[in-house]
Design a protein around this motif. Structure first.
Motif, PDB file in Angstrom:
ATOM      1  N   LYS A  11      23.386 -46.929  13.043  1.00 41.21           N
ATOM      2  CA  LYS A  11      24.325 -47.152  11.933  1.00 41.21           C
ATOM      3  C   LYS A  11      23.721 -46.763  10.591  1.00 41.21           C
ATOM      4  O   LYS A  11      24.360 -46.114   9.770  1.00 41.21           O
ATOM      5  N   MET A  14      23.494 -43.018  10.369  1.00 39.65           N
ATOM      6  CA  MET A  14      24.798 -42.391  10.087  1.00 39.65           C
ATOM      7  C   MET A  14      25.193 -42.600   8.627  1.00 39.65           C
ATOM      8  O   MET A  14      25.722 -41.694   7.981  1.00 39.65           O
ATOM      9  N   SER A  18      25.710 -39.503   5.996  1.00 37.09           N
ATOM     10  CA  SER A  18      27.030 -39.300   5.373  1.00 37.09           C
ATOM     11  C   SER A  18      26.919 -38.878   3.898  1.00 37.09           C
ATOM     12  O   SER A  18      27.902 -38.466   3.306  1.00 37.09           O
ATOM     13  N   GLU A  23      28.952 -33.898   6.040  1.00 40.77           N
ATOM     14  CA  GLU A  23      29.000 -34.987   7.028  1.00 40.77           C
ATOM     15  C   GLU A  23      29.934 -36.108   6.578  1.00 40.77           C
ATOM     16  O   GLU A  23      29.697 -37.272   6.853  1.00 40.77           O
ATOM     17  N   GLU A  25      33.165 -36.592   7.369  1.00 41.45           N
ATOM     18  CA  GLU A  25      34.120 -37.087   8.368  1.00 41.45           C
ATOM     19  C   GLU A  25      33.395 -37.826   9.484  1.00 41.45           C
ATOM     20  O   GLU A  25      32.356 -37.360   9.976  1.00 41.45           O
ATOM     21  N   LEU A  26      33.973 -38.954   9.894  1.00 43.23           N
ATOM     22  CA  LEU A  26      33.329 -39.782  10.911  1.00 43.23           C
ATOM     23  C   LEU A  26      33.107 -39.014  12.215  1.00 43.23           C
ATOM     24  O   LEU A  26      32.064 -39.139  12.861  1.00 43.23           O
ATOM     25  N   ARG A  27      34.082 -38.165  12.574  1.00 42.45           N
ATOM     26  CA  ARG A  27      33.967 -37.406  13.824  1.00 42.45           C
ATOM     27  C   ARG A  27      32.752 -36.450  13.768  1.00 42.45           C
ATOM     28  O   ARG A  27      31.956 -36.379  14.699  1.00 42.45           O
ATOM     29  N   LEU A  29      30.146 -36.761  11.864  1.00 38.83           N
ATOM     30  CA  LEU A  29      28.951 -37.598  11.797  1.00 38.83           C
ATOM     31  C   LEU A  29      28.537 -38.065  13.198  1.00 38.83           C
ATOM     32  O   LEU A  29      27.357 -38.030  13.563  1.00 38.83           O
ATOM     33  N   ARG A  30      29.521 -38.477  13.991  1.00 37.45           N
ATOM     34  CA  ARG A  30      29.233 -38.927  15.365  1.00 37.45           C
ATOM     35  C   ARG A  30      28.665 -37.779  16.189  1.00 37.45           C
ATOM     36  O   ARG A  30      27.718 -37.955  16.950  1.00 37.45           O
TER      37      ARG A  30
END
Ligand SMILES: CC(C)(COP(=O)(O)OP(=O)(O)OC[C@H]1O[C@@H](n2cnc3c(N)ncnc32)[C@H](O)[C@@H]1OP(=O)(O)O)[C@@H](O)C(=O)NCCC(=O)NCCS
Length: 122
Positions: A11, A14, A18, A23, A25-27, A29-30
């Motif tokens: 976490k 990430m 971010s 980076e 967008e959460l998608r 980043l994942r």
């Protein structure tokens, strides 16, 4: 101190990643973090001050080069030399390879290397 990423830091890693412009967008980043977790040619490092994780640097390890793909520092800790120190420590960690910037880290890397003659720790 530079430490290797492990999943318990996911976490915070990430959150730090971010701050990179690409980076947001959460998608994305994942996908990025999974790429570091699942690929032996990728390595993520974190910068630790006492118990706080305040920076991240991610590299792609090639045969001759180590490419810096990501670098970010918590805004509260910027302009204290941490970004520069992280690049210096990555360079030390791969003494037999050339450390080079990636497309998204070139501006900061170039600034650091330009400063090298003026007391920068690279
Ligand atoms: C880039 C970043 C990691 C630098 O971390 P830092 O710990 O503040 O770096 P340092 O303290 O070693 O160096 C600070 C210097 O870098 C400069 N700098 C910051 N971001 C920069 C960038 N994107 N391009 C060029 N120089 C940059 C600062 O203006 C400062 O310059 P000064 O010494 O002349 O005042 C941090 O600003 C950050 O997390 N930015 C958001 C993520 C990002 O955009 N990463 C890609 C950068 S190309």
């Amino acid at each position: 101190m530079l430490i290797r990423y492990k999943k318990s830091f996911k976490k915070i890693a990430m959150g730090l990643l971010s701050y990179m412009p690409q980076e947001k967008e959460l998608r994305t980043l994942r996908e990025t973090i999974e790429c570091y977790e699942n690929n032996d040619e990728r390595q993520l490092y974190l910068w630790k001050i006492e118990e706080d994780i305040v920076g991240v640097v991610g590299v792609a390890i090639g045969v001759k080069n180590v490419e810096i793909l990501h670098i970010a520092v918590n805004p509260s800790y910027r302009d204290e030399g941490i970004g520069t120190e992280m690049i210096a420590e990555v360079t030390k960690a791969y003494p037999d390879k050339d450390v080079v910037p990636g497309a998204e880290t070139t501006p900061f890397y170039e600034k650091c290397t330009k400063e090298a003659g003026k007391g920068c720790r690279l």
